[in-house]
Structures are given as C-alpha cells and as structure tokens.
Design a protein around this motif. Structure first.
Motif, PDB file in Angstrom:
ATOM      1  N   ILE A 215      15.944   6.172 -63.284  1.00 32.66           N
ATOM      2  CA  ILE A 215      16.774   7.199 -63.912  1.00 32.66           C
ATOM      3  C   ILE A 215      16.335   7.349 -65.361  1.00 32.66           C
ATOM      4  O   ILE A 215      15.715   6.441 -65.925  1.00 32.66           O
ATOM      5  CB  ILE A 215      18.275   6.849 -63.848  1.00 32.66           C
ATOM      6  N   PHE A 216      16.659   8.482 -65.957  1.00 36.85           N
ATOM      7  CA  PHE A 216      16.421   8.684 -67.386  1.00 36.85           C
ATOM      8  C   PHE A 216      17.775   8.812 -68.057  1.00 36.85           C
ATOM      9  O   PHE A 216      18.555   9.709 -67.745  1.00 36.85           O
ATOM     10  CB  PHE A 216      15.585   9.932 -67.638  1.00 36.85           C
ATOM     11  N   ILE A 217      18.051   7.873 -68.961  1.00 39.89           N
ATOM     12  CA  ILE A 217      19.343   7.825 -69.653  1.00 39.89           C
ATOM     13  C   ILE A 217      19.241   8.683 -70.901  1.00 39.89           C
ATOM     14  O   ILE A 217      18.589   8.301 -71.878  1.00 39.89           O
ATOM     15  CB  ILE A 217      19.712   6.379 -70.016  1.00 39.89           C
ATOM     16  N   THR A 218      19.850   9.854 -70.868  1.00 43.14           N
ATOM     17  CA  THR A 218      19.649  10.818 -71.945  1.00 43.14           C
ATOM     18  C   THR A 218      20.240  10.347 -73.267  1.00 43.14           C
ATOM     19  O   THR A 218      19.672  10.628 -74.331  1.00 43.14           O
ATOM     20  CB  THR A 218      20.262  12.174 -71.561  1.00 43.14           C
ATOM     21  N   GLU A 219      21.361   9.667 -73.238  1.00 44.98           N
ATOM     22  CA  GLU A 219      21.979   9.237 -74.487  1.00 44.98           C
ATOM     23  C   GLU A 219      21.074   8.285 -75.264  1.00 44.98           C
ATOM     24  O   GLU A 219      21.048   8.277 -76.491  1.00 44.98           O
ATOM     25  CB  GLU A 219      23.321   8.557 -74.225  1.00 44.98           C
ATOM     26  N   LEU A 220      20.285   7.485 -74.523  1.00 43.99           N
ATOM     27  CA  LEU A 220      19.372   6.537 -75.152  1.00 43.99           C
ATOM     28  C   LEU A 220      17.931   7.029 -75.149  1.00 43.99           C
ATOM     29  O   LEU A 220      17.065   6.403 -75.759  1.00 43.99           O
ATOM     30  CB  LEU A 220      19.443   5.185 -74.438  1.00 43.99           C
ATOM     31  N   ALA A 221      17.666   8.142 -74.450  1.00 42.73           N
ATOM     32  CA  ALA A 221      16.299   8.646 -74.276  1.00 42.73           C
ATOM     33  C   ALA A 221      15.395   7.534 -73.760  1.00 42.73           C
ATOM     34  O   ALA A 221      14.297   7.303 -74.260  1.00 42.73           O
ATOM     35  CB  ALA A 221      15.763   9.232 -75.577  1.00 42.73           C
ATOM     36  N   ALA A 222      15.875   6.833 -72.735  1.00 46.01           N
ATOM     37  CA  ALA A 222      15.139   5.703 -72.168  1.00 46.01           C
ATOM     38  C   ALA A 222      15.296   5.715 -70.660  1.00 46.01           C
ATOM     39  O   ALA A 222      16.216   6.327 -70.129  1.00 46.01           O
ATOM     40  CB  ALA A 222      15.664   4.386 -72.736  1.00 46.01           C
ATOM     41  N   GLN A 223      14.381   5.043 -69.967  1.00 46.39           N
ATOM     42  CA  GLN A 223      14.464   4.999 -68.519  1.00 46.39           C
ATOM     43  C   GLN A 223      14.945   3.639 -68.033  1.00 46.39           C
ATOM     44  O   GLN A 223      14.757   2.610 -68.682  1.00 46.39           O
ATOM     45  CB  GLN A 223      13.117   5.338 -67.887  1.00 46.39           C
ATOM     46  N   GLY A 224      15.622   3.677 -66.871  1.00 49.55           N
ATOM     47  CA  GLY A 224      16.124   2.470 -66.239  1.00 49.55           C
ATOM     48  C   GLY A 224      16.098   2.679 -64.739  1.00 49.55           C
ATOM     49  O   GLY A 224      15.436   3.594 -64.247  1.00 49.55           O
ATOM     50  N   ILE A 225      16.809   1.862 -63.984  1.00 48.02           N
ATOM     51  CA  ILE A 225      16.870   2.018 -62.532  1.00 48.02           C
ATOM     52  C   ILE A 225      18.302   1.825 -62.067  1.00 48.02           C
ATOM     53  O   ILE A 225      19.125   1.226 -62.748  1.00 48.02           O
ATOM     54  CB  ILE A 225      15.966   1.008 -61.797  1.00 48.02           C
ATOM     55  N   THR A 226      18.589   2.330 -60.888  1.00 49.95           N
ATOM     56  CA  THR A 226      19.871   2.064 -60.240  1.00 49.95           C
ATOM     57  C   THR A 226      19.712   2.284 -58.744  1.00 49.95           C
ATOM     58  O   THR A 226      18.715   2.857 -58.288  1.00 49.95           O
ATOM     59  CB  THR A 226      20.983   2.966 -60.812  1.00 49.95           C
ATOM     60  N   PHE A 227      20.699   1.813 -57.963  1.00 51.99           N
ATOM     61  CA  PHE A 227      20.639   1.955 -56.517  1.00 51.99           C
ATOM     62  C   PHE A 227      20.601   3.441 -56.119  1.00 51.99           C
ATOM     63  O   PHE A 227      21.274   4.267 -56.726  1.00 51.99           O
ATOM     64  CB  PHE A 227      21.843   1.286 -55.851  1.00 51.99           C
ATOM     65  N   LYS A 228      19.852   3.735 -55.065  1.00 55.06           N
ATOM     66  CA  LYS A 228      19.724   5.115 -54.610  1.00 55.06           C
ATOM     67  C   LYS A 228      21.066   5.701 -54.156  1.00 55.06           C
ATOM     68  O   LYS A 228      21.265   6.921 -54.246  1.00 55.06           O
ATOM     69  CB  LYS A 228      18.721   5.205 -53.455  1.00 55.06           C
ATOM     70  N   ASN A 229      21.955   4.861 -53.674  1.00 56.01           N
ATOM     71  CA  ASN A 229      23.241   5.370 -53.170  1.00 56.01           C
ATOM     72  C   ASN A 229      24.329   5.301 -54.228  1.00 56.01           C
ATOM     73  O   ASN A 229      25.509   5.451 -53.909  1.00 56.01           O
ATOM     74  CB  ASN A 229      23.672   4.596 -51.922  1.00 56.01           C
ATOM     75  N   PHE A 230      23.950   5.105 -55.493  1.00 61.30           N
ATOM     76  CA  PHE A 230      24.955   4.930 -56.543  1.00 61.30           C
ATOM     77  C   PHE A 230      25.720   6.220 -56.810  1.00 61.30           C
ATOM     78  O   PHE A 230      25.162   7.225 -57.230  1.00 61.30           O
ATOM     79  CB  PHE A 230      24.287   4.455 -57.838  1.00 61.30           C
ATOM     80  N   LEU A 231      26.992   6.185 -56.536  1.00 58.01           N
ATOM     81  CA  LEU A 231      27.910   7.281 -56.837  1.00 58.01           C
ATOM     82  C   LEU A 231      29.313   6.769 -56.558  1.00 58.01           C
ATOM     83  O   LEU A 231      29.632   6.403 -55.428  1.00 58.01           O
ATOM     84  CB  LEU A 231      27.627   8.522 -55.990  1.00 58.01           C
ATOM     85  N   ILE A 232      30.129   6.706 -57.582  1.00 58.32           N
ATOM     86  CA  ILE A 232      31.497   6.220 -57.443  1.00 58.32           C
ATOM     87  C   ILE A 232      32.449   7.358 -57.805  1.00 58.32           C
ATOM     88  O   ILE A 232      32.494   7.794 -58.957  1.00 58.32           O
ATOM     89  CB  ILE A 232      31.765   5.005 -58.342  1.00 58.32           C
ATOM     90  N   SER A 233      33.160   7.846 -56.833  1.00 62.44           N
ATOM     91  CA  SER A 233      34.115   8.928 -57.072  1.00 62.44           C
ATOM     92  C   SER A 233      35.521   8.465 -56.712  1.00 62.44           C
ATOM     93  O   SER A 233      35.743   7.913 -55.635  1.00 62.44           O
ATOM     94  CB  SER A 233      33.750  10.167 -56.256  1.00 62.44           C
ATOM     95  N   THR A 234      36.418   8.671 -57.631  1.00 57.77           N
ATOM     96  CA  THR A 234      37.829   8.370 -57.413  1.00 57.77           C
ATOM     97  C   THR A 234      38.603   9.680 -57.522  1.00 57.77           C
ATOM     98  O   THR A 234      38.025  10.716 -57.879  1.00 57.77           O
ATOM     99  CB  THR A 234      38.335   7.365 -58.462  1.00 57.77           C
ATOM    100  N   PRO A 235      39.885   9.684 -57.240  1.00 59.88           N
ATOM    101  CA  PRO A 235      40.649  10.929 -57.375  1.00 59.88           C
ATOM    102  C   PRO A 235      40.652  11.511 -58.786  1.00 59.88           C
ATOM    103  O   PRO A 235      40.955  12.691 -58.968  1.00 59.88           O
ATOM    104  CB  PRO A 235      42.066  10.517 -56.940  1.00 59.88           C
ATOM    105  N   THR A 236      40.291  10.695 -59.782  1.00 60.42           N
ATOM    106  CA  THR A 236      40.360  11.189 -61.170  1.00 60.42           C
ATOM    107  C   THR A 236      39.045  11.096 -61.928  1.00 60.42           C
ATOM    108  O   THR A 236      38.931  11.637 -63.023  1.00 60.42           O
ATOM    109  CB  THR A 236      41.422  10.402 -61.964  1.00 60.42           C
ATOM    110  N   ASP A 237      38.047  10.409 -61.371  1.00 64.95           N
ATOM    111  CA  ASP A 237      36.819  10.221 -62.141  1.00 64.95           C
ATOM    112  C   ASP A 237      35.627  10.073 -61.203  1.00 64.95           C
ATOM    113  O   ASP A 237      35.779   9.844 -59.998  1.00 64.95           O
ATOM    114  CB  ASP A 237      36.934   8.979 -63.035  1.00 64.95           C
ATOM    115  N   SER A 238      34.428  10.225 -61.778  1.00 65.39           N
ATOM    116  CA  SER A 238      33.195  10.067 -61.023  1.00 65.39           C
ATOM    117  C   SER A 238      32.160   9.412 -61.926  1.00 65.39           C
ATOM    118  O   SER A 238      32.017   9.784 -63.089  1.00 65.39           O
ATOM    119  CB  SER A 238      32.683  11.428 -60.541  1.00 65.39           C
ATOM    120  N   ILE A 239      31.463   8.428 -61.397  1.00 63.28           N
ATOM    121  CA  ILE A 239      30.381   7.769 -62.128  1.00 63.28           C
ATOM    122  C   ILE A 239      29.104   7.949 -61.316  1.00 63.28           C
ATOM    123  O   ILE A 239      29.029   7.521 -60.162  1.00 63.28           O
ATOM    124  CB  ILE A 239      30.674   6.268 -62.330  1.00 63.28           C
TER     125      ILE A 239
END
Length: 278
Positions: A215-239
């Motif tokens: 992934i490219f983290i825009t706030e830091l202008a740097a690259q990192g990694i995360t799980f391909k299925n990463f997505l956390i959605s709740t009734p009020t928020d999403s990460i």
C-alpha cells in the motif's frame, strides 16, 4: 468586415488552443477524454484518473448496490498468486470486499475488480486500467528507483512530480496537500498497489504465499503492506484502503462532441478565410 475578422480570429484561436491541449506535454498534464478527467505522468509514463477516489465518487452517484453488483458481474473471480485467502489462486468477489460505510474503501481483491470494471466500460477511452506498481519491495519513503527506472509509481508521483519533500528529524513533518491536478485526494489514508507481498506476519502465524499487498500511505508518502482482505466496516465506521487506477502511457484523447464541433467550425472558417484572400 470587422465582425468577420473577429469571428475568424476567435475560431482560429479556439482551434489552436484545442490542438495545443491535445499535444501538451509536461511533468503532469491534465486533460479530458470521453468526458472524464485524466492526468498524464511523464515521469512514470502512465495516465492517472483525475478523481483520486473514483470508486467512492461512483458509489455516491450510482448507489452502492447498483455499482458493486456491476463490478462483481464484470469480475466475479479475481486471480492472484495462491495464498491462505484463495488457496487455488481464484478469489470469489462479494459485496463484503467493498465498504458501504466509507465510499471508496475496498479490499485488495475489490480494488483489482474495480480496475477491471473500468476496463469493461472503457473508462476515459482506455481498456488497460490497473493498480499502480511497486518496484522497490521495501518499506519506507523515497525509493531508489525514482528517476532511474519507472516502477514505484506512487513515489514518482508524490516526490518527482508533486514535489513532496520528505521530512527530516530537525524539521516538522508536513503531510502532502491537495493539488490542482487531482480531485478527492485521500491524503490521510492509504491506497492499494498491484504488487503482492509474501511477508510472514509472526503475530498471526506463518502463512504460505503472498497473502499481503503493498500500500502507499499518503499521509506519510511512504509504502507499507497489509493483508489483501483488509477491510473493517462497522455500522458507524470503516477502516481500509482506497483505489487509484492508472493506465500505461498517455491515453489518446477522444474529444467531446462540443469540442469537435468547435474544432471543425474553426477549421472551416479558416478555410473560408483563406479562400477569400486568394
């Protein structure tokens, strides 16, 4: 006579401006094709969508269920290197790969499917949209391939063309700011790339195959990694991570009908004016 000269001059200028817009070349060149905004990067030699959260914009305008169903219909299976999320390499896409809470968040599989969807609708007149590449598969800021060979396309955009400056230990860090080239830039979040990663996460056990992606983290202008299925959605928020698509090279302009009319009218008036002077 004065009116005719004025009309002819205006048509001449309009024709020249349109022709110039079709051939302009700079580090970043913003233009339109097929009624959508595009931005050409001469450093990476790719065309970006002007809307940096195009998936989110489409969801808002079309409705979540309508658009996501079309995306799934266009790409029901996402093929990737076998891993624990898709042992055979074939991943069956569902609506759970997209966030209904924060328009634009998606898993890596959803991001890949969205680029396939753009190809299916020939977005901007192109059919080879994809996620940006990562060539230097390490974590961190400004990468060594920048300016040497194309590959770290987010870094090339942020550092070489938008001229973001990496912070130093002695100076306050200034996050990237919105630009004149793009709309809906998600500058406090991250974007998916197409580059897979097989890093083993000790806290979660040892896995086989590339279960992660860069992934490219825009706030830091740097690259990192995360799980391909990463997505956390709740009734009020999403990460999750956003999607920004690129197309190799510069997409040829498909002029809008009104611009074609202006061009042909201008060229026609030029022909008439030339005939009268002969």
């Amino acid at each position: 006579m004065h009116l005719k000269i004025k009309i002819t001059s205006r048509a001449y200028v309009s024709a020249l401006l349109l022709l110039a817009s079709l051939s302009a070349h700079a580090e970043l060149t913003a233009y339109h094709s097929s009624n959508v905004g595009l931005v050409y990067s001469s450093v990476s030699d790719v065309t970006w969508t002007k809307d940096a959260n195009l998936l989110g914009s489409m969801i808002k305008s079309r409705g979540f269920n309508t658009l996501i169903n079309e995306i799934i219909a266009a790409s029901p299976i996402i093929t990737n290197t076998p891993n624990q999320f898709s042992p055979t390499g074939d991943y069956a896409l569902t609506s759970a790969d997209f966030s209904a809470i924060k328009a634009g968040h998606a898993t890596w599989f959803g991001a890949m499917a969205f680029t396939s969807y753009l190809n299916s609708i020939n977005y901007g007149g192109a059919a080879n949209w994809r996620l940006p590449f990562i060539a230097t598969t390490t974590f961190g800021y400004d990468q060594p391939t920048n300016g040497v060979n194309a590959g770290d396309e987010y870094h090339e955009l942020f550092y070489r063309e938008l001229h973001h400056v990496e912070g130093s230990p002695w100076e306050p860090y200034i996050p990237p700011q919105p630009t004149i080239y793009f709309d809906n830039e998600e500058l406090r979040d991250a974007y998916w790339t197409s580059t897979e990663n097989g890093y083993d996460w000790p806290a979660f056990g040892v896995f086989n195959g590339p279960q992660s992606a860069f992934i490219f983290i825009t706030e830091l202008a740097a690259q990192g990694i995360t799980f391909k299925n990463f997505l956390i959605s709740t009734p009020t928020d999403s990460i999750g991570n956003y999607v920004w698509a690129v197309s190799p090279g510069r997409i040829a302009v498909v002029p809008e009908p009104d611009r074609l009319v202006m061009l042909f009218a201008g060229l026609g008036l030029l022909a008439i004016a030339k005939r009268r002077t002969q």
